[in-house]
Design an enzyme around this catalytic site. Structure first.
Site, PDB file in Angstrom:
ATOM      1  N   ARG A  34      -9.986   3.708   8.060  1.00 12.51           N
ATOM      2  CA  ARG A  34      -9.480   2.153   8.411  1.00 12.51           C
ATOM      3  C   ARG A  34     -10.800   1.633   9.278  1.00 12.51           C
ATOM      4  O   ARG A  34     -10.468   0.402   9.559  1.00 12.51           O
ATOM      5  CB  ARG A  34      -8.344   2.032   9.315  1.00 12.51           C
ATOM      6  CG  ARG A  34      -7.303   1.647   8.575  1.00 12.51           C
ATOM      7  CD  ARG A  34      -6.042   2.035   9.563  1.00 12.51           C
ATOM      8  NE  ARG A  34      -5.016   1.261   9.759  1.00 12.51           N
ATOM      9  CZ  ARG A  34      -3.824   1.507   9.111  1.00 12.51           C
ATOM     10  NH1 ARG A  34      -3.532   2.564   8.452  1.00 12.51           N
ATOM     11  NH2 ARG A  34      -2.987   0.468   9.355  1.00 12.51           N
ATOM     12  N   ARG A  49      10.068  -7.455   5.918  1.00 14.29           N
ATOM     13  CA  ARG A  49      10.192  -6.226   6.175  1.00 14.29           C
ATOM     14  C   ARG A  49      10.701  -5.812   7.536  1.00 14.29           C
ATOM     15  O   ARG A  49      11.563  -4.995   7.796  1.00 14.29           O
ATOM     16  CB  ARG A  49       8.734  -5.487   6.038  1.00 14.29           C
ATOM     17  CG  ARG A  49       8.791  -3.918   6.282  1.00 14.29           C
ATOM     18  CD  ARG A  49       7.445  -3.397   5.869  1.00 14.29           C
ATOM     19  NE  ARG A  49       6.635  -3.166   6.858  1.00 14.29           N
ATOM     20  CZ  ARG A  49       5.267  -2.734   6.612  1.00 14.29           C
ATOM     21  NH1 ARG A  49       4.938  -2.399   5.502  1.00 14.29           N
ATOM     22  NH2 ARG A  49       4.610  -2.875   7.588  1.00 14.29           N
ATOM     23  N   ARG A 105      -2.785  -6.435  13.687  1.00  6.15           N
ATOM     24  CA  ARG A 105      -2.746  -5.586  12.644  1.00  6.15           C
ATOM     25  C   ARG A 105      -4.006  -6.419  11.391  1.00  6.15           C
ATOM     26  O   ARG A 105      -4.705  -5.871  10.916  1.00  6.15           O
ATOM     27  CB  ARG A 105      -1.559  -5.074  12.217  1.00  6.15           C
ATOM     28  CG  ARG A 105      -1.046  -4.366  13.391  1.00  6.15           C
ATOM     29  CD  ARG A 105       0.528  -4.025  12.870  1.00  6.15           C
ATOM     30  NE  ARG A 105       0.721  -2.895  11.904  1.00  6.15           N
ATOM     31  CZ  ARG A 105       1.616  -2.996  11.167  1.00  6.15           C
ATOM     32  NH1 ARG A 105       2.489  -3.840  11.031  1.00  6.15           N
ATOM     33  NH2 ARG A 105       1.583  -1.868  10.121  1.00  6.15           N
ATOM     34  N   LYS A 113       0.829  -1.285   0.101  1.00  4.48           N
ATOM     35  CA  LYS A 113       0.018  -0.031   0.041  1.00  4.48           C
ATOM     36  C   LYS A 113       0.935   1.504   0.001  1.00  4.48           C
ATOM     37  O   LYS A 113       0.533   2.300  -0.905  1.00  4.48           O
ATOM     38  CB  LYS A 113      -0.868  -0.160   1.070  1.00  4.48           C
ATOM     39  CG  LYS A 113      -1.913   1.010   1.615  1.00  4.48           C
ATOM     40  CD  LYS A 113      -2.813   0.586   2.699  1.00  4.48           C
ATOM     41  CE  LYS A 113      -2.204   0.113   3.835  1.00  4.48           C
ATOM     42  NZ  LYS A 113      -1.699   1.374   4.717  1.00  4.48           N
ATOM     43  N   ARG A 141      10.940  -2.458  12.200  1.00  7.68           N
ATOM     44  CA  ARG A 141       9.659  -1.541  12.582  1.00  7.68           C
ATOM     45  C   ARG A 141       9.119  -2.149  13.790  1.00  7.68           C
ATOM     46  O   ARG A 141       9.136  -3.356  13.998  1.00  7.68           O
ATOM     47  CB  ARG A 141       8.519  -1.398  11.647  1.00  7.68           C
ATOM     48  CG  ARG A 141       8.598  -0.257  11.089  1.00  7.68           C
ATOM     49  CD  ARG A 141       7.473   0.058   9.800  1.00  7.68           C
ATOM     50  NE  ARG A 141       6.098   0.110  10.428  1.00  7.68           N
ATOM     51  CZ  ARG A 141       5.361  -0.059   9.396  1.00  7.68           C
ATOM     52  NH1 ARG A 141       5.140   0.558   8.183  1.00  7.68           N
ATOM     53  NH2 ARG A 141       3.973  -0.169  10.205  1.00  7.68           N
TER      54      ARG A 141
HETATM   55  P1  AMP Z   1       0.399   1.850   8.759  1.00  3.32           P
HETATM   56  O1  AMP Z   1       1.720   2.321   8.284  1.00  3.32           O
HETATM   57  O2  AMP Z   1      -0.503   2.561   7.852  1.00  3.32           O
HETATM   58  O3  AMP Z   1       0.221   0.460   9.024  1.00  3.32           O
HETATM   59  O4  AMP Z   1       0.146   2.666  10.386  1.00  3.32           O
HETATM   60  C1  AMP Z   1       0.860   2.297  11.239  1.00  3.32           C
HETATM   61  C2  AMP Z   1      -0.108   2.141  12.652  1.00  3.32           C
HETATM   62  O5  AMP Z   1      -0.370   3.497  12.830  1.00  3.32           O
HETATM   63  C3  AMP Z   1      -1.271   1.622  12.802  1.00  3.32           C
HETATM   64  O6  AMP Z   1      -1.007   0.062  13.055  1.00  3.32           O
HETATM   65  C4  AMP Z   1      -2.211   2.217  13.651  1.00  3.32           C
HETATM   66  O7  AMP Z   1      -1.554   2.241  14.979  1.00  3.32           O
HETATM   67  C5  AMP Z   1      -1.935   3.736  13.427  1.00  3.32           C
HETATM   68  N1  AMP Z   1      -2.585   4.285  12.110  1.00  3.32           N
HETATM   69  C6  AMP Z   1      -2.293   4.496  10.999  1.00  3.32           C
HETATM   70  N2  AMP Z   1      -3.466   4.830  10.200  1.00  3.32           N
HETATM   71  C7  AMP Z   1      -4.498   4.862  11.434  1.00  3.32           C
HETATM   72  C8  AMP Z   1      -5.993   5.142  11.164  1.00  3.32           C
HETATM   73  N3  AMP Z   1      -6.592   5.534  10.055  1.00  3.32           N
HETATM   74  N4  AMP Z   1      -6.503   4.856  12.282  1.00  3.32           N
HETATM   75  C9  AMP Z   1      -6.138   4.614  13.372  1.00  3.32           C
HETATM   76  N5  AMP Z   1      -4.723   4.245  13.555  1.00  3.32           N
HETATM   77  C10 AMP Z   1      -4.141   4.262  12.503  1.00  3.32           C
END
Ligand code: AMP
Length: 185
Positions: free
Chosen positions: A83, A122, A139, A8, A128
């Protein structure tokens, strides 16, 4: 939209460049704040370290602010938002206030075995904090339970471009561009 590991973020950056709009990744904004030691970062860290979603009121306010910035006036690409159902409603409200409309929603699909493999790789490369085995599983569960069902509503609105995320990066980009062209035609 797409589960963690679906490519993504990579594809969002490519599409944003192609369309000449900023890619706005909520995950990246949270990570930048965590790194910078801000108040928002401290809060986000509590949740993201466990693989949980950051509370809606925090995330929604952040997106509202970001979309109101000048560079988003000519369009934008959201990566990782909305989300859950409440975020879908809030995005509709934000867009109505800005008097802009969504052109398309891209869903990248990939099966769980492939995602787990990619995420493990990753984790080795990027290290990370939220790429540990337990957190990855959490997740992906949240994605399946809360995020994946949202695509149906966008499909009903005629906005959904569903794309197979497995394949070469260039090939997936091509698929997305074709699917978006079909949706916006
Ligand atoms: P990502 O890199 O998009 O996987 O986001 C990493 C982390 O950021 C997620 O596991 C959430 O803890 C937080 N996060 C990112 N986008 C959102 C969202 N739209 N709503 C809530 N938490 C978010």
């Amino acid at each position: 939209m797409g589960p963690q590991g679906s490519g993504k973020g990579t594809q969002a950056a490519r599409l944003a460049e192609k369309y000449g709009v900023p890619a706005i990744s909520t995950g990246d904004i949270f990570r930048a704040n965590i790194k910078g030691g801000t108040e928002l970062g401290r809060l986000a860290q509590e949740y993201s370290a466990k693989g949980e979603l950051v509370p809606d009121e925090v995330t929604n306010a952040m997106v509202r602010d970001r979309l109101a910035q000048d560079d988003a006036r000519g369009g934008f690409l959201l990566d990782g938002y909305p989300r859950n159902a409440a975020q879908v409603d809030e995005l509709d409200a934000i867009l109505a206030d800005l008097d802009v409309r969504l052109d398309a929603v891209v869903e990248l699909t990939a099966d769980r075995a492939e995602l787990l493999e990619r995420l493990r790789r990753r984790a080795e490369i990027e290290g990370r904090e939220d790429d540990t085995e337990d957190v990855i599983a959490r997740r992906l569960d949240i994605y399946d339970e809360q995020t994946a069902p949202l695509t149906e509503a966008y499909a009903e609105r005629g906005l959904l471009a569903r794309v197979d995320g497995i394949g070469e990066i260039d090939e997936v980009t091509r698929r997305i561009l074709d699917a978006v062209t079909a949706v916006t035609a």
